[in-house]
Structures are given as C-alpha cells and as structure tokens.
Motif scaffolding. Structure first.
Motif, mmCIF file in Angstrom:
data_model
loop_
_atom_site.group_PDB
_atom_site.id
_atom_site.type_symbol
_atom_site.label_atom_id
_atom_site.label_comp_id
_atom_site.label_asym_id
_atom_site.label_seq_id
_atom_site.Cartn_x
_atom_site.Cartn_y
_atom_site.Cartn_z
ATOM 1 N N GLU A 75 4.816 58.191 37.004
ATOM 2 C CA GLU A 75 5.129 59.354 36.167
ATOM 3 C C GLU A 75 6.630 59.447 35.913
ATOM 4 O OE1 GLU A 75 5.051 64.221 36.068
ATOM 5 O OE2 GLU A 75 3.663 63.226 37.430
ATOM 6 N N THR A 76 7.424 59.198 36.938
ATOM 7 C CA THR A 76 8.874 59.217 36.770
ATOM 8 C C THR A 76 9.306 58.176 35.742
ATOM 9 O OG1 THR A 76 9.145 59.955 39.064
ATOM 10 C CG2 THR A 76 11.092 59.022 37.985
ATOM 11 N N LEU A 77 8.722 56.991 35.828
ATOM 12 C CA LEU A 77 9.022 55.942 34.846
ATOM 13 C C LEU A 77 8.640 56.400 33.440
ATOM 14 C CD1 LEU A 77 10.026 53.102 34.248
ATOM 15 C CD2 LEU A 77 7.743 52.254 34.811
ATOM 16 N N PHE A 78 7.520 57.088 33.305
ATOM 17 C CA PHE A 78 7.110 57.624 32.008
ATOM 18 C C PHE A 78 8.186 58.547 31.430
ATOM 19 C CE2 PHE A 78 5.316 61.208 29.644
ATOM 20 C CZ PHE A 78 4.752 60.547 28.567
ATOM 21 N N TRP A 79 8.682 59.477 32.246
ATOM 22 C CA TRP A 79 9.702 60.414 31.756
ATOM 23 C C TRP A 79 10.991 59.687 31.407
ATOM 24 C CZ3 TRP A 79 7.367 64.106 29.816
ATOM 25 C CH2 TRP A 79 6.312 64.753 30.440
ATOM 26 N N LEU A 80 11.337 58.653 32.158
ATOM 27 C CA LEU A 80 12.516 57.853 31.815
ATOM 28 C C LEU A 80 12.338 57.185 30.453
ATOM 29 C CD1 LEU A 80 13.215 56.261 35.310
ATOM 30 C CD2 LEU A 80 14.682 57.928 34.116
ATOM 31 N N GLU A 81 11.127 56.711 30.185
ATOM 32 C CA GLU A 81 10.841 56.098 28.883
ATOM 33 C C GLU A 81 10.944 57.120 27.756
ATOM 34 O OE1 GLU A 81 6.988 54.364 29.509
ATOM 35 O OE2 GLU A 81 7.792 52.736 30.749
ATOM 36 N N VAL A 82 10.479 58.334 27.990
ATOM 37 C CA VAL A 82 10.593 59.399 26.981
ATOM 38 C C VAL A 82 12.064 59.691 26.705
ATOM 39 C CG1 VAL A 82 10.189 61.861 26.532
ATOM 40 C CG2 VAL A 82 8.343 60.436 27.472
ATOM 41 N N ILE A 83 12.853 59.806 27.753
ATOM 42 C CA ILE A 83 14.289 60.075 27.602
ATOM 43 C C ILE A 83 14.952 58.949 26.806
ATOM 44 C CG2 ILE A 83 16.482 60.227 28.871
ATOM 45 C CD1 ILE A 83 14.808 61.727 31.083
ATOM 46 N N GLU A 84 14.559 57.717 27.095
ATOM 47 C CA GLU A 84 15.110 56.580 26.358
ATOM 48 C C GLU A 84 14.760 56.671 24.870
ATOM 49 O OE1 GLU A 84 15.125 51.720 26.488
ATOM 50 O OE2 GLU A 84 13.417 52.776 27.365
ATOM 51 N N GLU A 85 13.506 56.941 24.570
ATOM 52 C CA GLU A 85 13.075 56.997 23.172
ATOM 53 C C GLU A 85 13.688 58.180 22.423
ATOM 54 O OE1 GLU A 85 8.898 56.268 22.523
ATOM 55 O OE2 GLU A 85 8.900 54.757 24.115
ATOM 56 N N MET A 86 14.050 59.227 23.153
ATOM 57 C CA MET A 86 14.706 60.381 22.533
ATOM 58 C C MET A 86 16.230 60.188 22.436
ATOM 59 S SD MET A 86 12.227 62.440 21.767
ATOM 60 C CE MET A 86 13.046 63.981 21.429
ATOM 61 N N ASN A 87 16.727 59.096 23.013
ATOM 62 C CA ASN A 87 18.171 58.797 23.005
ATOM 63 C C ASN A 87 19.010 59.926 23.607
ATOM 64 O OD1 ASN A 87 18.032 56.201 21.690
ATOM 65 N ND2 ASN A 87 17.497 57.340 19.835
ATOM 66 N N TRP A 88 18.556 60.441 24.754
ATOM 67 C CA TRP A 88 19.234 61.561 25.383
ATOM 68 C C TRP A 88 20.271 61.160 26.427
ATOM 69 C CZ3 TRP A 88 14.405 64.985 26.700
ATOM 70 C CH2 TRP A 88 13.951 65.604 25.526
ATOM 71 N N LYS A 89 20.295 59.920 26.820
ATOM 72 C CA LYS A 89 21.148 59.562 27.950
ATOM 73 C C LYS A 89 21.709 58.164 27.788
ATOM 74 C CE LYS A 89 22.811 60.451 32.023
ATOM 75 N NZ LYS A 89 23.959 61.247 32.159
ATOM 76 N N ASN A 90 22.851 57.951 28.442
ATOM 77 C CA ASN A 90 23.493 56.644 28.492
ATOM 78 C C ASN A 90 22.488 55.590 28.925
ATOM 79 O OD1 ASN A 90 24.777 54.341 29.729
ATOM 80 N ND2 ASN A 90 26.696 55.480 29.735
ATOM 81 N N ILE A 91 22.347 54.570 28.131
ATOM 82 C CA ILE A 91 21.333 53.542 28.355
ATOM 83 C C ILE A 91 21.554 52.797 29.677
ATOM 84 C CG2 ILE A 91 22.431 51.630 27.131
ATOM 85 C CD1 ILE A 91 18.780 52.643 26.744
ATOM 86 N N GLU A 92 22.800 52.666 30.108
ATOM 87 C CA GLU A 92 23.096 51.954 31.352
ATOM 88 C C GLU A 92 22.502 52.684 32.565
ATOM 89 O OE1 GLU A 92 27.133 50.870 33.654
ATOM 90 O OE2 GLU A 92 27.075 50.241 31.549
ATOM 91 N N ASP A 93 22.694 53.991 32.621
ATOM 92 C CA ASP A 93 22.120 54.793 33.709
ATOM 93 C C ASP A 93 20.597 54.718 33.685
ATOM 94 O OD1 ASP A 93 24.687 55.634 34.371
ATOM 95 O OD2 ASP A 93 24.514 57.510 33.244
ATOM 96 N N LEU A 94 20.076 54.812 32.492
ATOM 97 C CA LEU A 94 18.633 54.781 32.299
ATOM 98 C C LEU A 94 18.037 53.449 32.730
ATOM 99 C CD1 LEU A 94 16.585 56.759 31.155
ATOM 100 C CD2 LEU A 94 17.043 55.812 28.901
ATOM 101 N N ARG A 95 18.646 52.366 32.343
ATOM 102 C CA ARG A 95 18.143 51.026 32.681
ATOM 103 C C ARG A 95 18.092 50.813 34.190
ATOM 104 N NH1 ARG A 95 15.679 50.220 28.406
ATOM 105 N NH2 ARG A 95 16.739 49.393 26.613
ATOM 106 N N PHE A 96 19.120 51.283 34.889
ATOM 107 C CA PHE A 96 19.139 51.149 36.345
ATOM 108 C C PHE A 96 17.930 51.855 36.959
ATOM 109 C CE2 PHE A 96 19.936 52.891 40.513
ATOM 110 C CZ PHE A 96 20.223 51.744 41.228
ATOM 111 N N LEU A 97 17.687 53.097 36.538
ATOM 112 C CA LEU A 97 16.576 53.868 37.103
ATOM 113 C C LEU A 97 15.222 53.280 36.709
ATOM 114 C CD1 LEU A 97 17.968 57.466 36.652
ATOM 115 C CD2 LEU A 97 17.575 56.265 38.810
ATOM 116 N N GLN A 98 15.105 52.775 35.491
ATOM 117 C CA GLN A 98 13.861 52.130 35.070
ATOM 118 C C GLN A 98 13.601 50.874 35.897
ATOM 119 O OE1 GLN A 98 14.854 51.822 30.893
ATOM 120 N NE2 GLN A 98 13.310 53.349 30.357
ATOM 121 N N LYS A 99 14.643 50.106 36.114
ATOM 122 C CA LYS A 99 14.507 48.884 36.920
ATOM 123 C C LYS A 99 14.074 49.236 38.341
ATOM 124 C CE LYS A 99 17.189 44.800 38.360
ATOM 125 N NZ LYS A 99 17.219 44.926 39.810
ATOM 126 N N GLU A 100 14.707 50.224 38.922
ATOM 127 C CA GLU A 100 14.376 50.640 40.282
ATOM 128 C C GLU A 100 12.939 51.175 40.350
ATOM 129 O OE1 GLU A 100 15.089 51.359 44.447
ATOM 130 O OE2 GLU A 100 15.695 49.894 42.947
#
Length: 122
Positions: A75-100
């Motif tokens: 579920e957390t990964l899902f919300w990270l994907e939503v944030i990515e698609e909405m372009n709400w956050k620095n992609i570098e921070d997002l990628r780290f959390l998605q990878k983890e």
C-alpha cells in the motif's frame, strides 16, 4: 515461537522514519493531505507490524502478521506511485523510497514463502 531479525527490524523502522520525513515535506493542500495521511498510516504500519510479527507465538501467527506487513508495504508503494504520477515530490527522494519498498516486499514474500514451506513440512 519467537521470530527475530534485528537488521530487518532496524530497516523497517528506518523505512518508517523516512516515509514520515517524506510526508512531512510534501506541500500542504486538501488533496495532498489525504495522501499524506494514507502514506503515513501505511508507512508507519510496516515497521510496527514487522515488530509485532517477530513476537508471534507460532509459525501460523507469524505468517498471519507477515501478510499484514506485506500488505502495508505494498500500500505504501501504491501511494508513492500516486505521488510520482501527480509530480508532487522530488523524484530522487521518491525513487529511493520506491526502491526500498520493492526490496522490502521481496524480502517479505521470501519470508512468507519459507514460513509456509516450514508449516507444510510439519
């Protein structure tokens, strides 16, 4: 039966902290607040439920709790994907959390499979 992995306990706690820091740094809006609440709940649940699973009194209880850990991580990964698609956050921070999150999911799936195999061999 006590299941323990100190490194994974620390890793899931660190994931929780990083998710909270990430959510804290999202700019506020009514819509973003809904997502911030959701990712904060699921992200904090990963570490808390893993710790609870480690206290399982049997393989069956451990397995049940580990499935919750897996669900919350996904579920957390899902919300990270939503944030990515909405372009709400620095992609570098997002990628780290998605990878983890993806790495934790792979670990949890392996743990669940191994536990099921051990239960079925009894």
């Amino acid at each position: 039966m006590l299941h323990q992995d100190k490194d994974l306990k620390n890793r899931t706690k660190l994931f929780t902290i990083k998710i909270l820091n990430f959510a804290e740094n999202l700019e506020y809006s009514t819509v973003k607040n809904v997502i911030i609440n959701q990712i904060s709940k699921s992200g904090t649940s990963v570490g808390a439920n893993y710790r609870s699973a480690c206290r399982g009194r049997s393989d069956a209880e451990f397995l049940s709790k580990m499935n919750i850990v897996l669900e919350e991580t996904d579920e957390t990964l899902f919300w990270l994907e939503v944030i990515e698609e909405m372009n709400w956050k620095n992609i570098e921070d997002l990628r780290f959390l998605q990878k983890e999150a993806n790495e934790l999911i792979a670990i949890f799936v392996t743990i669940i499979k191994n536990t099921k195999n051990r239960i079925n061999k009894k």
